[in-house]
Design a protein around this motif. Structure first.
Motif, PDB file in Angstrom:
ATOM      1  N   TRP A 148       0.827  -1.204   0.000  1.00 15.01           N
ATOM      2  CA  TRP A 148       0.000   0.000   0.000  1.00 15.01           C
ATOM      3  C   TRP A 148       0.864   1.258   0.000  1.00 15.01           C
ATOM      4  O   TRP A 148       0.547   2.231  -0.683  1.00 15.01           O
ATOM      5  CB  TRP A 148      -0.921   0.006   1.213  1.00 15.01           C
ATOM      6  N   ALA A 149       1.940   1.233   0.754  1.00 13.22           N
ATOM      7  CA  ALA A 149       2.835   2.393   0.782  1.00 13.22           C
ATOM      8  C   ALA A 149       3.418   2.644  -0.606  1.00 13.22           C
ATOM      9  O   ALA A 149       3.500   3.799  -1.071  1.00 13.22           O
ATOM     10  CB  ALA A 149       3.950   2.169   1.801  1.00 13.22           C
ATOM     11  N   ALA A 150       3.819   1.562  -1.287  1.00 18.88           N
ATOM     12  CA  ALA A 150       4.354   1.704  -2.638  1.00 18.88           C
ATOM     13  C   ALA A 150       3.264   2.170  -3.604  1.00 18.88           C
ATOM     14  O   ALA A 150       3.521   3.027  -4.481  1.00 18.88           O
ATOM     15  CB  ALA A 150       4.938   0.370  -3.109  1.00 18.88           C
ATOM     16  N   ASP A 151       2.057   1.670  -3.453  1.00 22.56           N
ATOM     17  CA  ASP A 151       0.940   2.099  -4.312  1.00 22.56           C
ATOM     18  C   ASP A 151       0.660   3.591  -4.140  1.00 22.56           C
ATOM     19  O   ASP A 151       0.416   4.304  -5.129  1.00 22.56           O
ATOM     20  CB  ASP A 151      -0.321   1.309  -3.970  1.00 22.56           C
ATOM     21  N   ILE A 152       0.666   4.052  -2.897  1.00 24.53           N
ATOM     22  CA  ILE A 152       0.403   5.474  -2.633  1.00 24.53           C
ATOM     23  C   ILE A 152       1.483   6.333  -3.261  1.00 24.53           C
ATOM     24  O   ILE A 152       1.201   7.367  -3.899  1.00 24.53           O
ATOM     25  CB  ILE A 152       0.298   5.727  -1.117  1.00 24.53           C
ATOM     26  N   ALA A 153       2.741   5.920  -3.089  1.00 25.54           N
ATOM     27  CA  ALA A 153       3.848   6.693  -3.665  1.00 25.54           C
ATOM     28  C   ALA A 153       3.747   6.741  -5.189  1.00 25.54           C
ATOM     29  O   ALA A 153       3.974   7.795  -5.811  1.00 25.54           O
ATOM     30  CB  ALA A 153       5.177   6.079  -3.228  1.00 25.54           C
ATOM     31  N   ASP A 154       3.412   5.610  -5.803  1.00 21.62           N
ATOM     32  CA  ASP A 154       3.288   5.584  -7.266  1.00 21.62           C
ATOM     33  C   ASP A 154       2.119   6.444  -7.739  1.00 21.62           C
ATOM     34  O   ASP A 154       2.215   7.134  -8.775  1.00 21.62           O
ATOM     35  CB  ASP A 154       3.076   4.147  -7.747  1.00 21.62           C
ATOM     36  N   ALA A 155       1.009   6.424  -7.014  1.00 17.55           N
ATOM     37  CA  ALA A 155      -0.150   7.231  -7.394  1.00 17.55           C
ATOM     38  C   ALA A 155       0.155   8.719  -7.278  1.00 17.55           C
ATOM     39  O   ALA A 155      -0.258   9.521  -8.137  1.00 17.55           O
ATOM     40  CB  ALA A 155      -1.346   6.860  -6.519  1.00 17.55           C
ATOM     41  N   VAL A 156       0.869   9.102  -6.233  1.00  9.86           N
ATOM     42  CA  VAL A 156       1.264  10.515  -6.077  1.00  9.86           C
ATOM     43  C   VAL A 156       2.148  10.940  -7.240  1.00  9.86           C
ATOM     44  O   VAL A 156       2.025  12.060  -7.773  1.00  9.86           O
ATOM     45  CB  VAL A 156       1.978  10.726  -4.727  1.00  9.86           C
ATOM     46  N   GLU A 157       3.043  10.048  -7.643  1.00 12.20           N
ATOM     47  CA  GLU A 157       3.916  10.356  -8.778  1.00 12.20           C
ATOM     48  C   GLU A 157       3.093  10.590 -10.051  1.00 12.20           C
ATOM     49  O   GLU A 157       3.384  11.506 -10.839  1.00 12.20           O
ATOM     50  CB  GLU A 157       4.907   9.208  -8.989  1.00 12.20           C
ATOM     51  N   LYS A 158       2.040   9.804 -10.236  1.00 14.78           N
ATOM     52  CA  LYS A 158       1.183   9.985 -11.411  1.00 14.78           C
ATOM     53  C   LYS A 158       0.362  11.269 -11.325  1.00 14.78           C
ATOM     54  O   LYS A 158       0.111  11.921 -12.346  1.00 14.78           O
ATOM     55  CB  LYS A 158       0.258   8.784 -11.566  1.00 14.78           C
ATOM     56  N   LEU A 159      -0.051  11.633 -10.117  1.00  8.25           N
ATOM     57  CA  LEU A 159      -0.855  12.847  -9.947  1.00  8.25           C
ATOM     58  C   LEU A 159      -0.069  14.113 -10.282  1.00  8.25           C
ATOM     59  O   LEU A 159      -0.664  15.157 -10.586  1.00  8.25           O
ATOM     60  CB  LEU A 159      -1.360  12.940  -8.498  1.00  8.25           C
ATOM     61  N   ARG A 160       1.238  14.042 -10.200  1.00  6.85           N
ATOM     62  CA  ARG A 160       2.058  15.227 -10.518  1.00  6.85           C
ATOM     63  C   ARG A 160       1.809  15.741 -11.935  1.00  6.85           C
ATOM     64  O   ARG A 160       2.057  16.931 -12.211  1.00  6.85           O
ATOM     65  CB  ARG A 160       3.536  14.879 -10.358  1.00  6.85           C
ATOM     66  N   HIS A 161       1.319  14.871 -12.810  1.00  7.06           N
ATOM     67  CA  HIS A 161       1.109  15.264 -14.203  1.00  7.06           C
ATOM     68  C   HIS A 161      -0.238  15.952 -14.415  1.00  7.06           C
ATOM     69  O   HIS A 161      -0.548  16.357 -15.544  1.00  7.06           O
ATOM     70  CB  HIS A 161       1.208  14.032 -15.121  1.00  7.06           C
ATOM     71  N   TYR A 162      -1.050  16.105 -13.372  1.00  5.52           N
ATOM     72  CA  TYR A 162      -2.374  16.710 -13.519  1.00  5.52           C
ATOM     73  C   TYR A 162      -2.511  18.037 -12.784  1.00  5.52           C
ATOM     74  O   TYR A 162      -3.606  18.603 -12.740  1.00  5.52           O
ATOM     75  CB  TYR A 162      -3.450  15.741 -13.013  1.00  5.52           C
ATOM     76  N   VAL A 163      -1.419  18.520 -12.198  1.00  7.53           N
ATOM     77  CA  VAL A 163      -1.492  19.757 -11.416  1.00  7.53           C
ATOM     78  C   VAL A 163      -0.329  20.670 -11.781  1.00  7.53           C
ATOM     79  O   VAL A 163       0.709  20.217 -12.271  1.00  7.53           O
ATOM     80  CB  VAL A 163      -1.443  19.455  -9.898  1.00  7.53           C
ATOM     81  N   PRO A 164      -0.489  21.972 -11.533  1.00  6.82           N
ATOM     82  CA  PRO A 164       0.606  22.909 -11.798  1.00  6.82           C
ATOM     83  C   PRO A 164       1.597  22.952 -10.626  1.00  6.82           C
ATOM     84  O   PRO A 164       1.317  22.480  -9.518  1.00  6.82           O
ATOM     85  CB  PRO A 164      -0.125  24.256 -11.932  1.00  6.82           C
ATOM     86  N   ASP A 165       2.756  23.532 -10.842  1.00  4.84           N
ATOM     87  CA  ASP A 165       3.765  23.664  -9.780  1.00  4.84           C
ATOM     88  C   ASP A 165       3.237  24.472  -8.609  1.00  4.84           C
ATOM     89  O   ASP A 165       3.650  24.272  -7.465  1.00  4.84           O
ATOM     90  CB  ASP A 165       5.023  24.341 -10.342  1.00  4.84           C
ATOM     91  N   GLY A 166       2.322  25.394  -8.880  1.00 10.28           N
ATOM     92  CA  GLY A 166       1.824  26.263  -7.820  1.00 10.28           C
ATOM     93  C   GLY A 166       0.998  25.558  -6.769  1.00 10.28           C
ATOM     94  O   GLY A 166       0.702  26.135  -5.715  1.00 10.28           O
ATOM     95  N   LEU A 167       0.604  24.297  -7.012  1.00 13.30           N
ATOM     96  CA  LEU A 167      -0.220  23.606  -6.022  1.00 13.30           C
ATOM     97  C   LEU A 167       0.554  23.338  -4.743  1.00 13.30           C
ATOM     98  O   LEU A 167      -0.021  23.391  -3.646  1.00 13.30           O
ATOM     99  CB  LEU A 167      -0.741  22.286  -6.607  1.00 13.30           C
TER     100      LEU A 167
END
Length: 415
Positions: A309-328
């Motif tokens: 689960w910890a690895a899944d969360i880290a991987d999902a966060v990495e994918k979410l980086r592509h949907y938000v701007p740096d300002g978030l």
């Protein structure tokens, strides 16, 4: 009923509870797990022996058709329990390759076990013969040692048992003292230390009682003194069993505590993990389900599930980086600094705001683009990473949809 009698019921109940607690692992565990079976045999044997010493059972058996039957049953079960504990000592050292170098203390333990197996049979035969021949059982006893003080038959009978018990106690004290000195795990060291202390009490108990009985043959003591001595040494034996039961259980309690921590981590991580896996359904090995269903997936060990689960969360966060701007990231930090009840909670709350806002952006149709900036946590190991994610998950549960929109709007307003 005296306080000694009440303590006897308490310690017998404690040993029985430990025996019942350890029984499933002993009876239905791995066939090769001799250690658990030996330890359970010791618990069960001593539990029965202790119940025969309690007042109601003691009096009932001693006044049965076989006078003083409680004494014989107690010594039978205690002898078997002692053999089990000596087997446990050998089992905890594990296996060594044939022809390999075996430490001296392991060779000593194996030799003692082999001797003890034969000695236990001889002890049981001799105790039975002496009990039905030389022990004066014309009158049922209540306190066997004090009631038979000065009688050579009872003294000989008890000496046979005490030699066996004292020798076993000395061997256990020696072996466990060595193990305590070399143990690197704190809970194991504490448990072994308590068991070692218990065995030293056992050595003192057998020596003092044997000496008392033989001195009594030469110079018979008064009834009050004999009873007082019997009660004092019985109290010491109850302390012995208390230390032994608790000490032998501490390593298992340590494992149980670790397992409880893993379950608590799963309980706290599940809402965050499930939302992230719902957003990225192709990532997990199996579709996320409810918490009760996840906790009852016995095909996967709890520690492996938490790490996954910890690895899944880290991987999902990495994918979410592509949907938000740096300002978030700075927007989430500002919101967390304003809302955090304590300064130490701001970092976890900032991560929670960032994840919640990023999920909202993705769900709102934000196109994938370059990876945005994200706060990196420097965990020293897997346990540190899980502990941090538990804090983030706890903060995540407090984030409302309105506050998430505020964070996203603050990014837009500064863009």
């Amino acid at each position: 009923m005296t306080s000694l009698d009440l303590a006897g019921y308490l310690i017998a109940g404690l040993m029985t509870a430990v025996a019942l607690w350890r029984m499933p692992a002993a009876l239905w565990g791995d066939e090769e797990d001799k250690r658990r079976r030996a330890l359970w045999g010791c618990y069960a044997g001593f539990a029965i022996a202790l119940w025969t010493k309690t007042k109601i059972i003691r009096i009932g058996l001693n006044n049965s058709s076989v006078t003083d039957l409680a004494v014989l049953i107690k010594h039978y079960t205690a002898t078997i329990a002692i053999l089990a504990i000596l087997s446990y000592i050998v089992a905890i050292y594990g296996r060594y390759p044939d022809g390999g170098d075996i430490p001296r203390h392991v060779r000593f333990a194996r030799m003692i076990q082999q001797v003890a197996a034969k000695a236990s049979v001889a002890t049981l035969v001799l105790l039975t013969a002496l009990f039905f021949t030389v022990v004066d059982r014309s009158v049922p006893s209540d306190r066997f040692v004090s009631d038979h003080a000065g009688q050579w038959g009872a003294t000989l009978y008890m000496s046979v048992f005490y030699v066996y018990l004292g020798a076993a106690s000395a061997v256990c004290a020696y072996q466990w003292a060595l193990a305590t000195a070399h143990s690197t795990l704190r809970h194991l060291r504490v448990g072994l230390g308590m068991m070692t202390f218990a065995m030293f009490i056992g050595v003192g108990y057998t020596l003092s009682r044997t000496l008392f009985l033989w001195v009594s043959v030469i110079d018979r003591p008064g009834k009050a003194f004999a009873l007082r001595f019997d009660e004092i040494t019985e109290s010491a034996q109850l302390v012995l069993f208390a230390f032994f039961a608790v000490g032998a259980s501490i390593p298992a309690f340590g494992k149980g505590w670790h397992r409880a921590k893993l379950w608590r981590a799963q309980t706290r991580l599940h809402p965050l993990w499930r939302e992230l896996m719902t957003a990225f359904p192709d990532q997990p090995f199996a579709p996320p389900t409810s918490l009760p269903r996840e906790l009852t997936r016995f095909d996967t060990p709890a520690d492996l599930r938490v790490d996954r689960w910890a690895a899944d969360i880290a991987d999902a966060v990495e994918k979410l980086r592509h949907y938000v701007p740096d300002g978030l990231l700075p927007a989430a930090k500002r919101a967390a600094a304003h809302d955090a009840p304590e300064p130490g909670e701001a970092a976890a709350l900032a991560d929670a705001y960032w994840i919640k806002a990023a999920l909202a952006a993705k769900a709102g149709g934000a196109p994938a683009g370059p990876a945005a900036a994200v706060e990196s946590q420097h965990a020293t190991d897997q346990d540190d990473e899980v502990a941090w994610l538990v804090r983030v998950a706890a903060a995540y549960r407090t984030v409302t949809d309105d506050r998430t929109r505020d964070v996203l709007e603050s990014v837009e307003s500064t863009a």
